[in-house]
Design a protein around this motif. Structure first.
Motif, PDB file in Angstrom:
ATOM      1  N   ARG A  32       0.872  -1.168   0.023  1.00 38.60           N
ATOM      2  CA  ARG A  32       0.041  -0.027   0.103  1.00 38.60           C
ATOM      3  C   ARG A  32       0.864   1.146  -0.206  1.00 38.60           C
ATOM      4  NH1 ARG A  32      -3.154  -0.606   5.391  1.00 38.60           N
ATOM      5  NH2 ARG A  32      -2.570  -2.817   5.279  1.00 38.60           N
ATOM      6  N   ASN A  33       0.443   2.251  -0.654  1.00 38.42           N
ATOM      7  CA  ASN A  33       1.036   3.652  -0.745  1.00 38.42           C
ATOM      8  C   ASN A  33       2.141   3.272  -1.829  1.00 38.42           C
ATOM      9  OD1 ASN A  33      -0.522   5.062   0.783  1.00 38.42           O
ATOM     10  ND2 ASN A  33       0.447   4.227   2.709  1.00 38.42           N
ATOM     11  N   HIS A  34       2.532   2.444  -2.657  1.00 41.33           N
ATOM     12  CA  HIS A  34       3.644   1.968  -3.396  1.00 41.33           C
ATOM     13  C   HIS A  34       3.103   1.799  -4.734  1.00 41.33           C
ATOM     14  CE1 HIS A  34       5.505   1.709   0.642  1.00 41.33           C
ATOM     15  NE2 HIS A  34       6.617   1.722  -0.025  1.00 41.33           N
ATOM     16  N   GLY A  35       3.834   1.932  -5.713  1.00 38.28           N
ATOM     17  CA  GLY A  35       3.563   1.414  -7.131  1.00 38.28           C
ATOM     18  C   GLY A  35       2.186   1.808  -7.681  1.00 38.28           C
ATOM     19  N   GLU A  36       1.131   0.735  -7.849  1.00 37.68           N
ATOM     20  CA  GLU A  36      -0.030   0.766  -8.272  1.00 37.68           C
ATOM     21  C   GLU A  36      -1.230   0.585  -7.250  1.00 37.68           C
ATOM     22  OE1 GLU A  36      -0.038  -1.481 -11.699  1.00 37.68           O
ATOM     23  OE2 GLU A  36       0.400   0.009 -13.369  1.00 37.68           O
ATOM     24  N   SER A  37      -0.718   0.311  -6.192  1.00 38.15           N
ATOM     25  CA  SER A  37      -1.643   0.021  -5.022  1.00 38.15           C
ATOM     26  C   SER A  37      -2.249   1.144  -4.544  1.00 38.15           C
ATOM     27  CB  SER A  37      -0.894  -1.125  -3.858  1.00 38.15           C
ATOM     28  OG  SER A  37      -0.563  -2.336  -4.447  1.00 38.15           O
ATOM     29  N   GLN A  38      -3.454   1.000  -3.835  1.00 40.00           N
ATOM     30  CA  GLN A  38      -4.121   1.963  -3.528  1.00 40.00           C
ATOM     31  C   GLN A  38      -3.351   2.764  -2.267  1.00 40.00           C
ATOM     32  OE1 GLN A  38      -7.889   0.346  -2.266  1.00 40.00           O
ATOM     33  NE2 GLN A  38      -8.862   2.005  -3.674  1.00 40.00           N
ATOM     34  N   SER A  39      -3.712   4.057  -2.008  1.00 42.45           N
ATOM     35  CA  SER A  39      -2.994   4.739  -0.862  1.00 42.45           C
ATOM     36  C   SER A  39      -3.673   4.540   0.195  1.00 42.45           C
ATOM     37  CB  SER A  39      -3.196   6.277  -1.328  1.00 42.45           C
ATOM     38  OG  SER A  39      -2.186   6.615  -2.417  1.00 42.45           O
ATOM     39  N   ASP A  40      -3.079   4.848   1.384  1.00 45.93           N
ATOM     40  CA  ASP A  40      -3.688   4.735   2.851  1.00 45.93           C
ATOM     41  C   ASP A  40      -3.012   5.912   3.477  1.00 45.93           C
ATOM     42  OD1 ASP A  40      -5.005   3.778   5.035  1.00 45.93           O
ATOM     43  OD2 ASP A  40      -4.093   1.597   4.768  1.00 45.93           O
ATOM     44  N   THR A  41      -3.450   6.020   4.769  1.00 46.50           N
ATOM     45  CA  THR A  41      -3.189   7.340   5.640  1.00 46.50           C
ATOM     46  C   THR A  41      -1.515   7.209   5.869  1.00 46.50           C
ATOM     47  OG1 THR A  41      -3.504   5.997   7.607  1.00 46.50           O
ATOM     48  CG2 THR A  41      -5.126   7.207   6.879  1.00 46.50           C
ATOM     49  N   PHE A  42      -0.959   6.021   5.959  1.00 47.54           N
ATOM     50  CA  PHE A  42       0.437   5.998   6.146  1.00 47.54           C
ATOM     51  C   PHE A  42       0.917   4.559   5.840  1.00 47.54           C
ATOM     52  CE2 PHE A  42      -1.298   5.091  10.360  1.00 47.54           C
ATOM     53  CZ  PHE A  42      -0.506   4.093  10.968  1.00 47.54           C
ATOM     54  N   SER A  43       2.227   4.305   5.718  1.00 41.66           N
ATOM     55  CA  SER A  43       2.798   3.064   5.711  1.00 41.66           C
ATOM     56  C   SER A  43       3.934   2.952   6.881  1.00 41.66           C
ATOM     57  CB  SER A  43       3.801   3.126   4.424  1.00 41.66           C
ATOM     58  OG  SER A  43       3.263   3.174   3.099  1.00 41.66           O
ATOM     59  N   SER A  44       3.983   1.606   7.087  1.00 37.47           N
ATOM     60  CA  SER A  44       4.867   1.390   8.223  1.00 37.47           C
ATOM     61  C   SER A  44       5.207  -0.094   8.123  1.00 37.47           C
ATOM     62  CB  SER A  44       4.290   1.405   9.479  1.00 37.47           C
ATOM     63  OG  SER A  44       3.062   0.711   9.929  1.00 37.47           O
ATOM     64  N   LEU A  45       6.240  -0.742   8.909  1.00 39.45           N
ATOM     65  CA  LEU A  45       6.515  -2.126   8.807  1.00 39.45           C
ATOM     66  C   LEU A  45       5.418  -2.826   9.198  1.00 39.45           C
ATOM     67  CD1 LEU A  45      10.171  -1.987   9.527  1.00 39.45           C
ATOM     68  CD2 LEU A  45       9.320  -2.429   7.580  1.00 39.45           C
ATOM     69  N   PRO A  46       4.785  -2.637  10.289  1.00 36.96           N
ATOM     70  CA  PRO A  46       3.454  -3.274  10.765  1.00 36.96           C
ATOM     71  C   PRO A  46       2.655  -3.380   9.631  1.00 36.96           C
ATOM     72  CG  PRO A  46       4.415  -1.957  12.498  1.00 36.96           C
ATOM     73  CD  PRO A  46       5.168  -1.524  11.471  1.00 36.96           C
ATOM     74  N   ARG A  47       2.378  -2.415   8.726  1.00 40.40           N
ATOM     75  CA  ARG A  47       1.249  -2.344   7.636  1.00 40.40           C
ATOM     76  C   ARG A  47       1.990  -3.668   6.775  1.00 40.40           C
ATOM     77  NH1 ARG A  47      -2.290   2.907   6.988  1.00 40.40           N
ATOM     78  NH2 ARG A  47      -3.346   2.543   9.076  1.00 40.40           N
ATOM     79  N   PHE A  48       3.211  -3.308   6.461  1.00 36.74           N
ATOM     80  CA  PHE A  48       3.709  -4.386   5.495  1.00 36.74           C
ATOM     81  C   PHE A  48       3.485  -5.652   5.635  1.00 36.74           C
ATOM     82  CE2 PHE A  48       7.526  -2.662   2.407  1.00 36.74           C
ATOM     83  CZ  PHE A  48       6.684  -1.366   2.416  1.00 36.74           C
ATOM     84  N   ALA A  49       3.802  -5.900   7.116  1.00 32.14           N
ATOM     85  CA  ALA A  49       3.442  -7.011   7.539  1.00 32.14           C
ATOM     86  C   ALA A  49       2.065  -7.630   7.679  1.00 32.14           C
ATOM     87  CB  ALA A  49       3.921  -7.494   9.081  1.00 32.14           C
ATOM     88  N   GLU A  50       1.064  -6.864   7.739  1.00 29.41           N
ATOM     89  CA  GLU A  50      -0.326  -6.972   7.792  1.00 29.41           C
ATOM     90  C   GLU A  50      -0.727  -7.351   6.191  1.00 29.41           C
ATOM     91  OE1 GLU A  50      -3.849  -3.797   7.570  1.00 29.41           O
ATOM     92  OE2 GLU A  50      -2.958  -4.276   9.734  1.00 29.41           O
ATOM     93  N   ASP A  51      -0.165  -6.736   5.406  1.00 23.33           N
ATOM     94  CA  ASP A  51      -0.562  -6.954   3.941  1.00 23.33           C
ATOM     95  C   ASP A  51      -0.073  -8.317   3.549  1.00 23.33           C
ATOM     96  OD1 ASP A  51      -1.641  -4.573   3.806  1.00 23.33           O
ATOM     97  OD2 ASP A  51       0.029  -3.558   2.743  1.00 23.33           O
ATOM     98  N   ILE A  52       1.158  -8.618   4.040  1.00 22.34           N
ATOM     99  CA  ILE A  52       1.562 -10.016   3.704  1.00 22.34           C
ATOM    100  C   ILE A  52       1.004 -11.181   4.371  1.00 22.34           C
ATOM    101  CG2 ILE A  52       3.744 -11.473   3.732  1.00 22.34           C
ATOM    102  CD1 ILE A  52       5.399  -8.867   3.699  1.00 22.34           C
ATOM    103  N   HIS A  53       0.745 -10.784   5.686  1.00 23.19           N
ATOM    104  CA  HIS A  53      -0.278 -11.869   6.573  1.00 23.19           C
ATOM    105  C   HIS A  53      -1.527 -12.023   5.706  1.00 23.19           C
ATOM    106  CE1 HIS A  53      -3.255 -12.987   9.532  1.00 23.19           C
ATOM    107  NE2 HIS A  53      -2.155 -13.739  10.211  1.00 23.19           N
ATOM    108  N   CYS A  54      -2.281 -11.054   5.209  1.00 25.78           N
ATOM    109  CA  CYS A  54      -3.514 -10.978   4.507  1.00 25.78           C
ATOM    110  C   CYS A  54      -3.356 -11.957   3.243  1.00 25.78           C
ATOM    111  CB  CYS A  54      -4.005  -9.679   4.110  1.00 25.78           C
ATOM    112  SG  CYS A  54      -5.355  -9.422   3.097  1.00 25.78           S
ATOM    113  N   LEU A  55      -2.481 -11.576   2.469  1.00 26.37           N
ATOM    114  CA  LEU A  55      -2.130 -12.432   1.180  1.00 26.37           C
ATOM    115  C   LEU A  55      -1.871 -13.722   1.643  1.00 26.37           C
ATOM    116  CD1 LEU A  55      -1.372 -12.862  -1.842  1.00 26.37           C
ATOM    117  CD2 LEU A  55       1.027 -12.323  -0.909  1.00 26.37           C
ATOM    118  N   LEU A  56      -1.227 -14.228   2.645  1.00 24.04           N
ATOM    119  CA  LEU A  56      -0.768 -15.608   2.834  1.00 24.04           C
ATOM    120  C   LEU A  56      -1.821 -16.364   3.677  1.00 24.04           C
ATOM    121  CD1 LEU A  56       2.931 -15.279   3.783  1.00 24.04           C
ATOM    122  CD2 LEU A  56       1.892 -16.064   1.570  1.00 24.04           C
TER     123      LEU A  56
END
Length: 140
Positions: A103-127
């Motif tokens: 999120r907030n990178h490349g072609e993915s949708q924007s969000d209020t902010f980015s952080s390592l916990p949000r990176f982990a959340e996105d990966i967790h969601c995917l897996l």
């Protein structure tokens, strides 16, 4: 009068600190300027939702039958294009490869902010939000 001045100063300081923190957690968005065909790769565009309903965009390279899936995650202020050299090697080895923009990178949708916990959340969601990749990934 001193109390009001101090309160106003503290309020301005807190607002400024919030703004600086938010700005420091907002990556510079690097656009995805190429597509799979122009990179000489065979695959498809995919997307999937985050836990808070944002849409993450990516590419899926199918690989050979019965091979594992490699999920590649880019770094801060980058996008999936940074992972193409590794994706090529894994694809040539027959592995299925998923490259996606956080999120907030490349072609993915924007969000209020980015952080390592949000990176982990996105990966967790995917897996872990689905038993099968086909249920999770939406092919465009």
């Amino acid at each position: 009068m001193i109390i009001y001045s101090t309160a106003a100063f503290l309020f301005i300081a807190v607002v400024a600190l919030h703004w600086l923190l938010h700005r420091s957690l907002t990556p510079v968005r690097e656009p995805v300027a190429r597509n799979l065909a122009s990179l000489g790769l065979v695959g498809q565009s995919v997307h999937f939702p985050t836990l808070n309903g944002k849409r993450l965009e990516g590419w899926y390279l199918p690989g050979s039958a019965d091979q594992p899936l490699a999920v590649l995650v880019h770094g801060w202020s980058s996008n999936r294009l940074a992972l193409i050299p590794l994706a090529r090697v894994l694809d040539q080895a027959g592995l299925a490869v998923l490259l996606f923009d956080m999120r907030n990178h490349g072609e993915s949708q924007s969000d209020t902010f980015s952080s390592l916990p949000r990176f982990a959340e996105d990966i967790h969601c995917l897996l872990y939000t689905s038993d099968a990749a086909d249920d999770l990934l939406c092919v465009d």
